[in-house]
Design an enzyme around this catalytic site. Structure first.
Site, short mmCIF file in Angstrom:
data_model
loop_
_atom_site.label_atom_id
_atom_site.label_comp_id
_atom_site.label_asym_id
_atom_site.label_seq_id
_atom_site.Cartn_x
_atom_site.Cartn_y
_atom_site.Cartn_z
N TYR A 135 1.01 -1.20 0.35
CA TYR A 135 -0.33 0.39 -0.14
C TYR A 135 1.23 0.73 -0.53
O TYR A 135 1.71 0.98 0.58
CB TYR A 135 -1.15 0.01 1.33
N CYS A 136 0.31 2.40 -0.49
CA CYS A 136 1.15 3.84 -1.26
C CYS A 136 2.69 3.38 -1.65
O CYS A 136 3.56 3.87 -0.89
CB CYS A 136 1.28 4.27 0.43
#
Length: 274
Positions: A135-136
């Site tokens: 994520y990110c």
């Protein structure tokens, strides 16, 4: 150049979840005008920090409900990137540097955080490079054995730059990954993993503790980073320092800006309660 500062903030509660973003802006302007390097530690209670792009998923309301059902507060940050989890096992730290007479390029600023992290955690072989299924994801994801432990973003204000990192120190990183994956699956539906949103695989991420195969606390990690940053500067309370040295008008303006930025999430939440 003045002696560097180290500021530490105890865990922000969910009611205070807009404050660290406003604080970072105030500190960045201070560093820019006083040419005083600064390291700032902060944490948030169980919160999903969304990037602005996250607020544009087609089924945002359903995605936010999924996060709330997982016991998370939701806040939209004022810097780039996508969503990350904040909790008691995740340390957020900002390396804030002056730019007057020191025009740090974007890559050079990232490298300073990478160097600081490697110095603080010498037992780990840390590499930088995007972990696309985390994520990110970003160019300066920090990984151990191919699994991401941290992500870095930058925010430049006037003559200061804040190099901001979230570091997964301990806790259930698999659960964090599954929670973010669920947000995107619900928020994007059949478009999951497309349009610049990550196809989150929880197995692509880990923690410092798991990488060390040993227990390590957030407090110990703070001590390591503090020594790596400046081995003779004691840390101070950021809230106390702000009360003594901060620009209170600027701080309030930054808080107001965060309130406005989060109005959409507030409205979604209030509508769900009706």
């Amino acid at each position: 150049m003045d002696t560097p500062l180290i500021l530490d903030q105890p865990l922000y509660t969910s009611e205070q979840n807009l404050l660290p973003f406003a604080v970072t802006d105030v500190l960045t302007e201070y560093v820019g005008s006083h040419a005083q390097p600064l390291l700032h530690f902060w944490q948030l209670e169980n919160t999903m920090i969304l990037g602005m792009k996250d607020t544009r998923v087609p089924h945002l309301n359903a995605g936010v409900q999924t996060l709330q059902q997982a016991g998370l507060e939701v806040v939209v940050r004022n810097s780039g990137g996508l969503g990350v989890i904040a909790d008691a096992g995740v340390l957020n730290l900002s390396l804030i540097l002056p730019l007057k007479g020191n025009k740090l390029a974007t890559a050079a600023a990232y490298e300073k955080m990478l160097t600081l992290t490697r110095t603080a955690l010498p037992q780990l072989t840390i590499t930088a490079g995007e972990v696309a299924s985390s994520y990110c994801p970003g160019e300066y994801d920090l990984s151990v054995n191919g699994r991401k432990i941290a992500g870095i973003a930058q925010r430049r204000i006037k003559e200061g730059v804040a190099v901001m990192m979230y570091l997964s120190v301990n806790g259930d990183q698999g659960l964090r990954g599954r929670t973010v994956r669920d947000f995107y699956r619900v928020g994007l539906k059949e478009d999951f993993g497309t349009g610049g949103y990550p196809p989150v695989d929880p197995k692509s991420m880990t923690t410092v503790a798991d990488s060390l195969a040993a227990a390590i606390s957030v407090e110990e990690v703070k001590k390591r980073f503090s020594r790596a940053f400046h081995n003779s500067v004691p840390s101070r309370s950021s809230s106390r320092w702000l009360a003594e040295h901060g620009d209170s008008d600027l701080y309030q303006r930054r808080i107001n800006s965060m309130i406005q930025r989060n109005q959409l999430i507030k409205e979604l939440t209030e509508n769900d309660l009706l």
